[in-house]
Design a protein around this motif. Structure first.
Motif, PDB file in Angstrom:
ATOM      1  N   ALA A 162     -49.890  19.496  46.194  1.00  0.00           N
ATOM      2  CA  ALA A 162     -50.090  19.888  47.588  1.00  0.00           C
ATOM      3  C   ALA A 162     -50.478  18.438  47.920  1.00  0.00           C
ATOM      4  O   ALA A 162     -50.230  18.129  49.062  1.00  0.00           O
ATOM      5  CB  ALA A 162     -51.354  20.935  47.696  1.00  0.00           C
ATOM      6  N   LEU A 163     -51.336  17.667  47.110  1.00  0.00           N
ATOM      7  CA  LEU A 163     -51.779  16.580  47.682  1.00  0.00           C
ATOM      8  C   LEU A 163     -50.481  15.377  47.710  1.00  0.00           C
ATOM      9  O   LEU A 163     -50.352  14.776  48.648  1.00  0.00           O
ATOM     10  CB  LEU A 163     -52.403  15.619  46.451  1.00  0.00           C
ATOM     11  N   THR A 164     -49.304  15.592  46.945  1.00  0.00           N
ATOM     12  CA  THR A 164     -47.983  14.533  47.301  1.00  0.00           C
ATOM     13  C   THR A 164     -47.405  15.143  48.471  1.00  0.00           C
ATOM     14  O   THR A 164     -46.850  14.261  49.406  1.00  0.00           O
ATOM     15  CB  THR A 164     -47.305  14.918  46.058  1.00  0.00           C
ATOM     16  N   ALA A 165     -47.558  16.331  48.702  1.00  0.00           N
ATOM     17  CA  ALA A 165     -46.918  17.085  49.838  1.00  0.00           C
ATOM     18  C   ALA A 165     -47.515  16.395  51.130  1.00  0.00           C
ATOM     19  O   ALA A 165     -46.897  15.911  52.393  1.00  0.00           O
ATOM     20  CB  ALA A 165     -46.772  18.455  50.221  1.00  0.00           C
ATOM     21  N   ALA A 166     -48.941  16.387  51.065  1.00  0.00           N
ATOM     22  CA  ALA A 166     -49.782  16.088  52.248  1.00  0.00           C
ATOM     23  C   ALA A 166     -49.482  14.291  52.454  1.00  0.00           C
ATOM     24  O   ALA A 166     -49.277  13.835  53.529  1.00  0.00           O
ATOM     25  CB  ALA A 166     -51.178  16.228  52.041  1.00  0.00           C
ATOM     26  N   VAL A 207     -43.652  26.030  51.100  1.00  0.00           N
ATOM     27  CA  VAL A 207     -42.786  24.929  51.643  1.00  0.00           C
ATOM     28  C   VAL A 207     -42.137  24.109  50.535  1.00  0.00           C
ATOM     29  O   VAL A 207     -43.065  23.966  49.585  1.00  0.00           O
ATOM     30  CB  VAL A 207     -43.678  24.009  52.758  1.00  0.00           C
ATOM     31  N   THR A 208     -40.990  23.847  50.612  1.00  0.00           N
ATOM     32  CA  THR A 208     -40.321  23.319  49.661  1.00  0.00           C
ATOM     33  C   THR A 208     -39.801  21.851  49.917  1.00  0.00           C
ATOM     34  O   THR A 208     -39.613  20.865  48.983  1.00  0.00           O
ATOM     35  CB  THR A 208     -38.953  23.636  49.110  1.00  0.00           C
ATOM     36  N   PHE A 235     -50.069  24.822  56.127  1.00  0.00           N
ATOM     37  CA  PHE A 235     -48.877  25.469  55.270  1.00  0.00           C
ATOM     38  C   PHE A 235     -49.258  25.226  53.855  1.00  0.00           C
ATOM     39  O   PHE A 235     -50.293  24.512  53.562  1.00  0.00           O
ATOM     40  CB  PHE A 235     -47.690  24.393  55.637  1.00  0.00           C
ATOM     41  N   THR A 236     -48.712  25.907  52.978  1.00  0.00           N
ATOM     42  CA  THR A 236     -48.875  26.198  51.455  1.00  0.00           C
ATOM     43  C   THR A 236     -47.328  25.815  50.947  1.00  0.00           C
ATOM     44  O   THR A 236     -46.394  25.633  51.767  1.00  0.00           O
ATOM     45  CB  THR A 236     -49.093  27.387  51.046  1.00  0.00           C
ATOM     46  N   VAL A 237     -47.606  24.827  49.587  1.00  0.00           N
ATOM     47  CA  VAL A 237     -46.237  24.180  49.196  1.00  0.00           C
ATOM     48  C   VAL A 237     -45.994  24.910  48.081  1.00  0.00           C
ATOM     49  O   VAL A 237     -46.993  25.438  47.137  1.00  0.00           O
ATOM     50  CB  VAL A 237     -46.438  22.724  49.047  1.00  0.00           C
ATOM     51  N   ARG A 238     -44.647  24.968  47.476  1.00  0.00           N
ATOM     52  CA  ARG A 238     -44.204  25.655  46.217  1.00  0.00           C
ATOM     53  C   ARG A 238     -44.630  24.414  45.362  1.00  0.00           C
ATOM     54  O   ARG A 238     -43.854  22.993  45.505  1.00  0.00           O
ATOM     55  CB  ARG A 238     -43.043  26.008  46.454  1.00  0.00           C
ATOM     56  N   SER A 239     -45.371  24.540  44.283  1.00  0.00           N
ATOM     57  CA  SER A 239     -45.860  23.296  43.460  1.00  0.00           C
ATOM     58  C   SER A 239     -44.484  22.994  42.690  1.00  0.00           C
ATOM     59  O   SER A 239     -44.415  21.522  42.265  1.00  0.00           O
ATOM     60  CB  SER A 239     -46.803  23.791  42.556  1.00  0.00           C
ATOM     61  N   THR A 240     -43.591  23.604  42.495  1.00  0.00           N
ATOM     62  CA  THR A 240     -42.433  23.103  41.686  1.00  0.00           C
ATOM     63  C   THR A 240     -41.654  22.011  42.543  1.00  0.00           C
ATOM     64  O   THR A 240     -40.633  21.531  41.793  1.00  0.00           O
ATOM     65  CB  THR A 240     -41.523  24.290  41.171  1.00  0.00           C
ATOM     66  N   ALA A 241     -41.766  22.002  44.054  1.00  0.00           N
ATOM     67  CA  ALA A 241     -40.754  21.209  44.786  1.00  0.00           C
ATOM     68  C   ALA A 241     -41.630  19.826  44.951  1.00  0.00           C
ATOM     69  O   ALA A 241     -40.705  18.966  45.408  1.00  0.00           O
ATOM     70  CB  ALA A 241     -40.718  21.909  46.044  1.00  0.00           C
ATOM     71  N   PHE A 242     -42.592  19.586  44.564  1.00  0.00           N
ATOM     72  CA  PHE A 242     -43.390  18.445  44.525  1.00  0.00           C
ATOM     73  C   PHE A 242     -44.102  17.675  43.341  1.00  0.00           C
ATOM     74  O   PHE A 242     -44.495  18.750  42.763  1.00  0.00           O
ATOM     75  CB  PHE A 242     -44.607  18.506  45.582  1.00  0.00           C
ATOM     76  N   LYS A 246     -44.783  34.195  39.147  1.00  0.00           N
ATOM     77  CA  LYS A 246     -44.899  32.767  39.016  1.00  0.00           C
ATOM     78  C   LYS A 246     -43.666  32.319  39.304  1.00  0.00           C
ATOM     79  O   LYS A 246     -42.445  32.711  38.834  1.00  0.00           O
ATOM     80  CB  LYS A 246     -45.749  32.305  37.699  1.00  0.00           C
ATOM     81  N   VAL A 247     -43.588  31.296  39.995  1.00  0.00           N
ATOM     82  CA  VAL A 247     -42.250  30.447  40.262  1.00  0.00           C
ATOM     83  C   VAL A 247     -42.307  29.410  39.246  1.00  0.00           C
ATOM     84  O   VAL A 247     -43.185  28.313  39.594  1.00  0.00           O
ATOM     85  CB  VAL A 247     -42.147  29.976  41.838  1.00  0.00           C
TER      86      VAL A 247
END
Length: 348
Positions: free
Chosen positions: A43-47, A141-142, A179-186, A284-285
């Motif tokens: 989530a930090l990376t996405a931000a 979010v991806t 927004f929340t993020v899908r952790s596998t995308a970041f 889990k994804v």
């Protein structure tokens, strides 16, 4: 893959904004026992990709918060850390934590985005606070892109069990974008030696007589890697017959590969494995380097949780099983013959 597009247009807060504000994200970081959840690092990376300041929010008991704050200050992209301690935050639940976020997001707030991993806790907390502030929340979010000139942010997120990608634009009329993020995308935020991040204490907001209280947390313990972040995953389906066979067949292979163990929903519902091991739309994804599906037919709900894996290996005696349509390597064989032979070869 089908792509859809939509735009959120909701009435803004009662206050007005003269120009588009520079992005300033507030990231809700989750931790357990002082250890930051891997999803929060993503989530930090996405931000950071928003292109502005990134403030991390850490809450919990006084026993763990300071250690987490010291760690967070060294994470790439973090410009400041807000932290709050309270006995009520030792095991935070939305009913006790949402008033703190509402306080931070009051009329004078500098924050333009609120971000978190797509965890069970955040999926309850962020929509709750967003509803109180009369703004929408975007989940799972991806990818994202922020337009500084217009103040709008464009997101992509999977829908229909991952069979379509929705492109969603949140315009500047929405002053705070949740927004929340899908952790596998970041990728997880990395540690860095030098840091200039500041930290600030935030007074807790005590909730008298909350409608919900935390009773206990039960965590399945395992010496194997955590399923959500493991680079290798071995999953089993209903074809494994029972819990004993599930363990006898999957565990030796997982140990030989240094892999985490997963399961399909059918296997979990049948009692073969704990629900913490479920992979899929309602579990889990994961997106490991290697995903092995043993005796899993490949229902669309399961594929939604693992089809982004780098290498998918499927073993199933049914040549028409849908899992073979997404597998990179497929073996039509009886898992009770193939898996023990594979384990023996891996041990040599």
């Amino acid at each position: 893959m089908l792509r859809t597009s939509s735009i959120f247009c909701r009435r803004a807060f009662a206050r007005s904004y003269a120009t588009a504000a520079s992005p300033h994200a507030l990231v809700f970081l989750e931790h357990r026992g002082g250890v930051i959840d891997s999803g929060s690092l993503s989530a930090l990376t996405a931000a950071e990709q928003l292109g502005g300041e990134v403030s991390a929010l850490v809450v919990g008991s006084s026993e763990h918060v300071q250690g987490v704050v010291d760690t967070v200050k060294k994470l790439k992209g973090v410009t400041s850390v807000l932290h709050s301690t309270s006995p009520q935050y030792a095991e935070p639940i939305p009913e006790t934590l949402s008033p703190l976020l509402e306080k931070l997001l009051s009329d004078s707030t500098p924050f333009t985005h609120v971000v978190s991993a797509t965890s069970s806790s955040a999926k309850s907390l962020l929509p709750r606070v967003a509803a109180r502030l009369d703004v929408p929340a975007i989940s799972d979010v991806t990818s994202l892109e922020h337009d500084a000139s217009s103040g709008s942010t464009t997101f992509t997120r999977p829908i229909y069990a991952g069979n379509a990608i929705a492109t969603v634009r949140a315009p500047s009329a929405i002053p705070i974008k949740f927004f929340t993020v899908r952790s596998t995308a970041f990728a997880p935020a990395a540690q860095q030696e030098a840091t200039s991040a500041t930290d600030k204490t935030v007074d807790p907001v005590d909730v008298n007589d909350p409608s919900t209280v935390h009773i206990k947390t039960t965590i399945a313990k395992s010496d194997r890697p955590d399923l959500g972040v493991a680079s290798r995953v071995v999953s089993g389906g209903r074809a494994l017959k029972n819990a004993e066979t599930f363990q006898q067949t999957l565990y030796p292979l997982a140990d030989a590969l240094g892999a985490a163990v997963g399961a399909s929903r059918a296997a979990v519902d049948a009692g073969y494995a704990d629900n913490s091991l479920q992979v899929g739309q309602t579990g889990k994804v994961v997106a490991p380097e290697l995903y092995m599906a043993l005796g899993i037919s490949g229902a669309i709900q399961h594929l939604a949780g693992m089809k982004d894996s780098k290498l998918i290996v499927a073993i199933n005696k049914d040549a028409d099983a849908p899992i073979f349509q997404v597998a990179d390597v497929g073996l039509i064989a009886d898992i009770f013959d193939a898996v023990p032979e594979l384990v023996e070869k891996l041990k040599k």
